[in-house]
Design a protein around this motif. Structure first.
Motif, PDB file in Angstrom:
ATOM      1  N   ALA A   1       0.825  -1.214   0.000  1.00  0.00           N
ATOM      2  CA  ALA A   1       0.000   0.000   0.000  1.00  0.00           C
ATOM      3  C   ALA A   1       0.856   1.260   0.000  1.00  0.00           C
ATOM      4  N   ALA A   2       2.002   1.214   0.669  1.00  0.00           N
ATOM      5  CA  ALA A   2       2.878   2.381   0.732  1.00  0.00           C
ATOM      6  C   ALA A   2       3.435   2.727  -0.648  1.00  0.00           C
ATOM      7  N   GLN A   3       3.848   1.704  -1.380  1.00  0.00           N
ATOM      8  CA  GLN A   3       4.365   1.936  -2.732  1.00  0.00           C
ATOM      9  C   GLN A   3       3.257   2.413  -3.666  1.00  0.00           C
ATOM     10  N   GLN A   4       2.067   1.884  -3.471  1.00  0.00           N
ATOM     11  CA  GLN A   4       0.934   2.346  -4.265  1.00  0.00           C
ATOM     12  C   GLN A   4       0.731   3.843  -4.076  1.00  0.00           C
ATOM     13  N   LYS A   5       0.736   4.279  -2.825  1.00  0.00           N
ATOM     14  CA  LYS A   5       0.539   5.698  -2.515  1.00  0.00           C
ATOM     15  C   LYS A   5       1.666   6.555  -3.080  1.00  0.00           C
ATOM     16  N   THR A   6       2.894   6.076  -2.951  1.00  0.00           N
ATOM     17  CA  THR A   6       4.041   6.816  -3.476  1.00  0.00           C
ATOM     18  C   THR A   6       3.928   6.987  -4.983  1.00  0.00           C
ATOM     19  N   PHE A   7       3.544   5.916  -5.665  1.00  0.00           N
ATOM     20  CA  PHE A   7       3.387   5.950  -7.124  1.00  0.00           C
ATOM     21  C   PHE A   7       2.324   6.970  -7.529  1.00  0.00           C
ATOM     22  N   ILE A   8       1.179   6.915  -6.863  1.00  0.00           N
ATOM     23  CA  ILE A   8       0.070   7.831  -7.183  1.00  0.00           C
ATOM     24  C   ILE A   8       0.469   9.276  -6.889  1.00  0.00           C
ATOM     25  N   ASP A   9       1.042   9.508  -5.718  1.00  0.00           N
ATOM     26  CA  ASP A   9       1.427  10.875  -5.333  1.00  0.00           C
ATOM     27  C   ASP A   9       2.483  11.452  -6.275  1.00  0.00           C
ATOM     28  N   LYS A  10       3.446  10.628  -6.658  1.00  0.00           N
ATOM     29  CA  LYS A  10       4.511  11.084  -7.547  1.00  0.00           C
ATOM     30  C   LYS A  10       3.953  11.454  -8.919  1.00  0.00           C
ATOM     31  N   THR A  11       3.030  10.646  -9.417  1.00  0.00           N
ATOM     32  CA  THR A  11       2.436  10.920 -10.726  1.00  0.00           C
ATOM     33  C   THR A  11       1.578  12.181 -10.678  1.00  0.00           C
ATOM     34  N   MET A  12       0.734  12.297  -9.652  1.00  0.00           N
ATOM     35  CA  MET A  12      -0.145  13.459  -9.545  1.00  0.00           C
ATOM     36  C   MET A  12       0.647  14.748  -9.371  1.00  0.00           C
ATOM     37  N   ALA A  13       1.839  14.651  -8.764  1.00  0.00           N
ATOM     38  CA  ALA A  13       2.677  15.836  -8.565  1.00  0.00           C
ATOM     39  C   ALA A  13       3.211  16.388  -9.894  1.00  0.00           C
ATOM     40  N   GLN A  14       3.193  15.561 -10.944  1.00  0.00           N
ATOM     41  CA  GLN A  14       3.658  16.001 -12.262  1.00  0.00           C
ATOM     42  C   GLN A  14       2.573  16.769 -13.019  1.00  0.00           C
ATOM     43  N   ILE A  15       1.357  16.802 -12.467  1.00  0.00           N
ATOM     44  CA  ILE A  15       0.203  17.349 -13.191  1.00  0.00           C
ATOM     45  C   ILE A  15      -0.268  18.669 -12.585  1.00  0.00           C
ATOM     46  N   LYS A  16      -0.433  19.660 -13.437  1.00  0.00           N
ATOM     47  CA  LYS A  16      -1.084  20.915 -13.069  1.00  0.00           C
ATOM     48  C   LYS A  16      -2.348  21.062 -13.914  1.00  0.00           C
ATOM     49  N   THR A  17      -3.276  21.880 -13.454  1.00  0.00           N
ATOM     50  CA  THR A  17      -4.487  22.139 -14.229  1.00  0.00           C
ATOM     51  C   THR A  17      -4.648  23.647 -14.416  1.00  0.00           C
ATOM     52  N   SER A  18      -5.367  24.013 -15.472  1.00  0.00           N
ATOM     53  CA  SER A  18      -5.555  25.430 -15.754  1.00  0.00           C
ATOM     54  C   SER A  18      -6.771  25.647 -16.647  1.00  0.00           C
ATOM     55  N   THR A  19      -7.409  26.789 -16.462  1.00  0.00           N
ATOM     56  CA  THR A  19      -8.453  27.235 -17.386  1.00  0.00           C
ATOM     57  C   THR A  19      -7.939  28.403 -18.230  1.00  0.00           C
ATOM     58  N   ASP A  20      -6.676  28.760 -18.055  1.00  0.00           N
ATOM     59  CA  ASP A  20      -6.056  29.867 -18.776  1.00  0.00           C
ATOM     60  C   ASP A  20      -5.182  29.309 -19.903  1.00  0.00           C
ATOM     61  N   SER A  21      -5.728  29.290 -21.108  1.00  0.00           N
ATOM     62  CA  SER A  21      -5.033  28.679 -22.242  1.00  0.00           C
ATOM     63  C   SER A  21      -3.695  29.337 -22.528  1.00  0.00           C
ATOM     64  N   GLU A  22      -3.659  30.653 -22.444  1.00  0.00           N
ATOM     65  CA  GLU A  22      -2.426  31.383 -22.756  1.00  0.00           C
ATOM     66  C   GLU A  22      -1.334  31.088 -21.738  1.00  0.00           C
ATOM     67  N   ALA A  23      -1.671  31.165 -20.461  1.00  0.00           N
ATOM     68  CA  ALA A  23      -0.674  30.913 -19.416  1.00  0.00           C
ATOM     69  C   ALA A  23      -0.175  29.476 -19.456  1.00  0.00           C
ATOM     70  N   ALA A  24      -1.081  28.542 -19.766  1.00  0.00           N
ATOM     71  CA  ALA A  24      -0.719  27.120 -19.783  1.00  0.00           C
ATOM     72  C   ALA A  24       0.191  26.772 -20.952  1.00  0.00           C
ATOM     73  N   SER A  25       0.286  27.657 -21.937  1.00  0.00           N
ATOM     74  CA  SER A  25       1.081  27.381 -23.127  1.00  0.00           C
ATOM     75  C   SER A  25       2.456  28.034 -23.106  1.00  0.00           C
ATOM     76  N   LYS A  26       2.703  28.914 -22.151  1.00  0.00           N
ATOM     77  CA  LYS A  26       3.921  29.723 -22.134  1.00  0.00           C
ATOM     78  C   LYS A  26       5.199  28.897 -22.076  1.00  0.00           C
ATOM     79  N   ASP A  27       5.179  27.803 -21.317  1.00  0.00           N
ATOM     80  CA  ASP A  27       6.386  26.990 -21.151  1.00  0.00           C
ATOM     81  C   ASP A  27       6.299  25.642 -21.863  1.00  0.00           C
ATOM     82  N   ALA A  28       5.302  25.466 -22.709  1.00  0.00           N
ATOM     83  CA  ALA A  28       5.079  24.157 -23.334  1.00  0.00           C
ATOM     84  C   ALA A  28       6.102  23.866 -24.427  1.00  0.00           C
ATOM     85  N   ASP A  29       6.652  22.662 -24.396  1.00  0.00           N
ATOM     86  CA  ASP A  29       7.474  22.168 -25.505  1.00  0.00           C
ATOM     87  C   ASP A  29       6.601  21.448 -26.522  1.00  0.00           C
ATOM     88  N   LEU A  30       5.489  20.905 -26.033  1.00  0.00           N
ATOM     89  CA  LEU A  30       4.550  20.165 -26.882  1.00  0.00           C
ATOM     90  C   LEU A  30       3.133  20.445 -26.405  1.00  0.00           C
TER      91      LEU A  30
END
Length: 311
Positions: free
Chosen positions: A76-105
């Motif tokens: 269970a500990a590894q499961q939580k670590t995996f989920i937390d690590k993946t979710m930490a890579q994700i941000k959300t936004s409703t601002d299309s312009e701001a979300a594109s400023k640093d995008a490589d793709l």
């Protein structure tokens, strides 16, 4: 500037994509966000409102729990670590312009409407960095037509993922006549880093999979409409006789009958495929008109246990 960019490898070195912005938080968009985040990309998921983004986050969280349990069934500990690590890579936004400023793709996974996609990319072309690659996840619209809304046609391609994205290994990488080699190489590399299997294809109707699959499903409909067999018998025949995991009617219900009709109608209008292959089928048209789209509506060729449920 565009021609100079397409002939120079110094302006954009391939294989260095780190930041990905995904437009659309539905099943496809959320799935793409998940697999990118699982494989150490920094990902921003963009949609029109916080409610849509919340649904996308819920889709990802639910999927990650299944993946974690499969990878670490007794820990269970590894499961939580995996989920937390993946979710930490994700941000959300409703601002299309701001979300594109640093995008490589930037990967677009919004509604299958050519004008809507063109409007989005036209706006993004004005605000995204010059090096940013643009991609559409469309399953049926011409990539070249979408790219025409931008001034970076050499940095524009298709990345067609398959549903459900976390499970399906294939990605069709579509290059237009103007997609540069550096851009194409970068897209292939991104897919490999996502632990997907990329295949290269040109910008033709349906690319590879749908070009073969949709006419096959349409002919199955015609067999039933002519009274030559039932949907159940056709499905059994193709599963046991051809070794397919799903019969064409089960598959049509899974894909969505409205989606299937949209693809065929678009191909017929485009006029690049034999008319006999894309001729209308009343059986399909009637089901769509009745709102019976398959699994997503709870009823298609088969009834389902609630919207999105099983047979």
């Amino acid at each position: 500037m565009t021609s100079a960019f397409s002939t120079s490898s110094s302006a954009y070195a391939p294989h260095n994509v780190k930041n990905i912005t995904v437009f659309g938080s539905g099943l496809m968009g959320a799935g793409i966000v998940q697999v990118a985040a699982q494989n150490a990309f920094n990902v921003t998921m963009v949609d029109l409102n916080p409610e849509a983004l919340k649904k996308g986050q819920d889709i990802i969280a639910s999927s990650l729990k299944r993946v974690a349990k499969k990878q670490f069934p007794e820990d269970a500990a590894q499961q939580k670590t995996f989920i937390d690590k993946t979710m930490a890579q994700i941000k959300t936004s409703t601002d299309s312009e701001a979300a594109s400023k640093d995008a490589d793709l930037i990967i677009e996974a919004i509604v299958e409407n050519l004008k809507t996609k063109q409007q989005l990319f036209s706006m993004l072309d004005k605000v995204a960095p010059e090096h940013t690659l643009f991609c559409s996840n469309t399953s049926s619209l011409p990539i070249g037509e979408i790219a025409k809304a931008t001034k970076r046609t050499d940095r524009f391609g298709g990345l067609h993922f398959f549903n459900p994205v976390p499970q399906m290994k294939l990605v069709e990488v579509i290059r237009t006549e103007e997609t540069s080699q550096d851009s194409f190489d970068s897209l292939m590399e991104v897919c490999t880093r996502m632990k997907k299997t990329p295949v290269s294809c040109k910008d033709t109707p349906g690319f590879i999979v749908n070009r073969l699959l949709v006419p096959y499903m349409m002919e199955s409909l015609r067999i039933v409409e002519r009274g030559e067999a039932t949907p159940q018998d056709v499905d059994v025949a193709m599963k046991l006789g051809a070794g397919f995991p799903m019969g064409p009617f089960e598959l049509a219900d899974f894909v969505g009958l409205d989606t299937m009709k949209f693809i065929v109608d678009g191909w017929r209008k485009e006029g690049k495929i034999d008319d006999n292959l894309v001729a209308p089928v009343k059986l399909l048209d009637d089901l769509v008109a009745q709102g019976n789209f398959g699994r997503k509506s709870g009823q298609g060729f088969y009834p389902y246990n609630g919207v999105g449920g099983k047979k």
